[in-house]
Design an enzyme around this catalytic site. Structure first.
Site, short mmCIF file in Angstrom:
data_model
loop_
_atom_site.label_atom_id
_atom_site.label_comp_id
_atom_site.label_asym_id
_atom_site.label_seq_id
_atom_site.Cartn_x
_atom_site.Cartn_y
_atom_site.Cartn_z
N ASP A 1 0.81 -1.23 0.00
CA ASP A 1 0.00 0.00 0.00
C ASP A 1 0.84 1.27 0.00
OD1 ASP A 1 -2.32 -1.66 0.22
OD2 ASP A 1 -1.82 -1.92 2.34
N LYS B 1 2.22 1.81 -5.23
CA LYS B 1 2.89 1.20 -6.40
C LYS B 1 2.01 1.29 -7.64
CE LYS B 1 3.32 -2.81 -4.30
NZ LYS B 1 2.87 -2.42 -2.95
N GLY C 1 -4.10 -5.13 -3.80
CA GLY C 1 -5.14 -4.20 -4.22
C GLY C 1 -4.45 -2.95 -4.73
N HIS C 2 -4.38 -2.82 -6.03
CA HIS C 2 -3.66 -1.67 -6.61
C HIS C 2 -4.68 -0.65 -7.11
CE1 HIS C 2 0.21 -4.23 -7.27
NE2 HIS C 2 -0.07 -4.01 -6.01
N GLN D 1 2.59 -6.29 -2.75
CA GLN D 1 2.98 -6.26 -1.32
C GLN D 1 4.26 -5.44 -1.14
OE1 GLN D 1 1.99 -9.64 -2.64
NE2 GLN D 1 -0.03 -8.89 -2.15
P1 IMP Z 1 -1.76 -12.93 2.78
O1 IMP Z 1 -0.83 -12.36 1.77
O2 IMP Z 1 -3.20 -12.83 2.41
O3 IMP Z 1 -1.34 -14.32 3.18
O4 IMP Z 1 -1.62 -12.04 4.12
C1 IMP Z 1 -0.42 -12.01 4.88
C2 IMP Z 1 -0.16 -10.62 5.42
O5 IMP Z 1 0.17 -9.75 4.33
C3 IMP Z 1 -1.35 -9.97 6.11
O6 IMP Z 1 -0.86 -9.17 7.16
C4 IMP Z 1 -1.97 -9.13 5.00
O7 IMP Z 1 -2.73 -8.06 5.51
C5 IMP Z 1 -0.72 -8.65 4.30
N1 IMP Z 1 -0.95 -8.31 2.88
C6 IMP Z 1 -1.10 -9.17 1.86
N2 IMP Z 1 -1.26 -8.51 0.71
C7 IMP Z 1 -1.21 -7.18 1.01
C8 IMP Z 1 -1.27 -6.01 0.23
O8 IMP Z 1 -1.41 -6.02 -1.00
N3 IMP Z 1 -1.15 -4.82 0.90
C9 IMP Z 1 -0.97 -4.79 2.26
N4 IMP Z 1 -0.90 -5.87 3.03
C10 IMP Z 1 -1.00 -7.06 2.41
MG MG Z 2 -2.78 -2.17 -1.83
#
Ligand code: IMP
Ligand code: MG
Length: 357
Positions: free
Chosen positions: A14, A17, A43-44, A183
């Site tokens: 977040d 990007k 989520g972009h 991420q």
């Molecule tokens: P997962 O990727 O769904 O397994 O989540 C693992 C951790 O990464 C959690 O704390 C999520 O909130 C965080 N996370 C995964 N994808 C994103 C993203 O795109 N933005 C921010 N946090 C993320």
């Molecule tokens: Mg995002």
């Protein structure tokens, strides 16, 4: 010949990007847009214009500019959500989405059982998209890959490719590729705060997992905010800091995928420095400067127990340039050039390697 540039997240995701990727694709002659890690957990958010907001989860941003866009090998794909995302874009009027979307044959597929497992046992506060369990099966060598489900992709009118063979067949051409990381470094599987991290490799070098050599990398655009946010189950935001609370509200800090509230903290220079080094950033972009400016207190964390406070009420980002640039220079980086300022972000280019610190 291939030249690759990479957009990476330097914090917990977040960092903007999506916006940076969109701007780079729009203003430079890239031929391809490639996602190289993660899946629908991302989520972009992109603003095509002041009224049109687009949120993408799995589809690379190049699709919005009618560029061939590849979901690469390091990614995990939820086919149902992919179809929804394609239809969402088609309904918004984007053309040639299916023609331009290419899928790497050896990316892995998220199955419903992965989502069930992820939701049932969620100690780290995942997005519940089945990401971790899918990567578990991948590394346990019992996953299902795109090439096992070719019929499904055919039904969606999508083309499946082997990335190295695809580019080899076109090898008389000169290609520029923009890789879009998902991420960020602080939730990277190796460099994040394990186990409070995601399951994929979020660093710039992971582009080689797509079948494009890391030696093709020219620029690495590291994205961050002037403060930090995190979504997940660990405690990240200190109690009783009204300024951080305010940042979350003004910055609209809630997740684009799950809608969860993001915890806020001050920018951690120690973490940022490591992230810049490991990613080999050639550029750094600080986003959401306009949000940060609206807070009357500004702090940077220089270690877990030392914080540097500075107070200012700048009227224009120019004052940021003079006051805070010195702080960043002192604590993070050696030589910087090509500083550019807009209303919402500041970008720098490293004129010497950030490794020499
Ligand atoms: P997962 O990727 O769904 O397994 O989540 C693992 C951790 O990464 C959690 O704390 C999520 O909130 C965080 N996370 C995964 N994808 C994103 C993203 O795109 N933005 C921010 N946090 C993320
Ligand atoms: Mg995002």
């Amino acid at each position: 010949m291939i030249i690759s540039d990479v957009v990476v997240g330097l914090q917990h995701g977040d960092e903007g990007k999506g916006k940076v990727t969109y701007d780079l694709l729009k203003n430079n002659p890239y031929h391809y847009s490639i996602r190289y890690n993660g899946g629908p957990n991302a989520g972009h958010t992109i603003y095509i214009d002041s009224n049109t907001q687009i949120v993408l989860h799995q589809i690379p941003i190049g699709i919005l500019l009618e560029k061939p866009s590849i979901i690469g090998t390091g990614c995990v794909i939820d086919i149902n959500k992919l179809e929804e995302e394609i239809i969402y874009l088609e309904n918004k009027g984007f053309k040639h989405v299916r023609e331009n979307l290419l899928i790497s044959h050896n990316a892995h597929i998220i199955q419903s059982v992965h989502i069930q497992i992820d939701k049932a046992k969620n100690n780290v506060g995942t997005t519940g998209c089945g990401i971790g369990p899918c990567y578990v099966d991948k590394y346990d060598r019992k996953g299902v890959r795109v090439l096992d489900k070719l019929e499904l992709f055919k039904q969606l009118h999508l083309t499946v490719i082997s990335v190295p063979e695809y580019f080899s067949l076109l090898n008389n051409y000169h290609f520029q590729i923009l890789f879009e990381g998902a991420q960020g470094f602080s939730i990277d599987i190796d460099w994040g705060d394990y186990p409070f991290c995601t399951s994929s490799s979020c660093v710039s070098g992971a582009v080689s997992n797509c079948g494009i050599p890391a030696s093709t990398i020219r620029n690495v655009y590291g994205c961050c905010k002037l403060y930090d946010t995190y979504v997940g189950s660990k405690i990240f935001q200190p109690d009783n800091d009204p300024y951080l609370e305010q940042l979350g509200i003004i910055g609209k800090e809630s997740g684009a995928t799950t809608g969860r509230k993001r915890q806020c903290n001050w920018l951690n220079l120690v973490d940022l420095k490591k992230s810049i080094i490991v990613n080999g950033c050639t550029h750094i972009i600080f986003n959401k400067c306009d949000i940060f400016q609206q807070i009357k207190m500004n702090k940077l964390l220089n270690s877990s127990d030392e914080s540097l406070s500075y107070t200012y009420e700048p009227k224009h980002l120019k004052s940021f340039e003079f006051k805070d640039f010195e702080l960043f220079k002192k604590y993070i980086i050696g030589q910087l050039s090509n500083i550019s300022l807009t209303n919402t972000f500041i970008s720098f280019q490293f004129s010497s390697s950030p490794y020499k610190i």
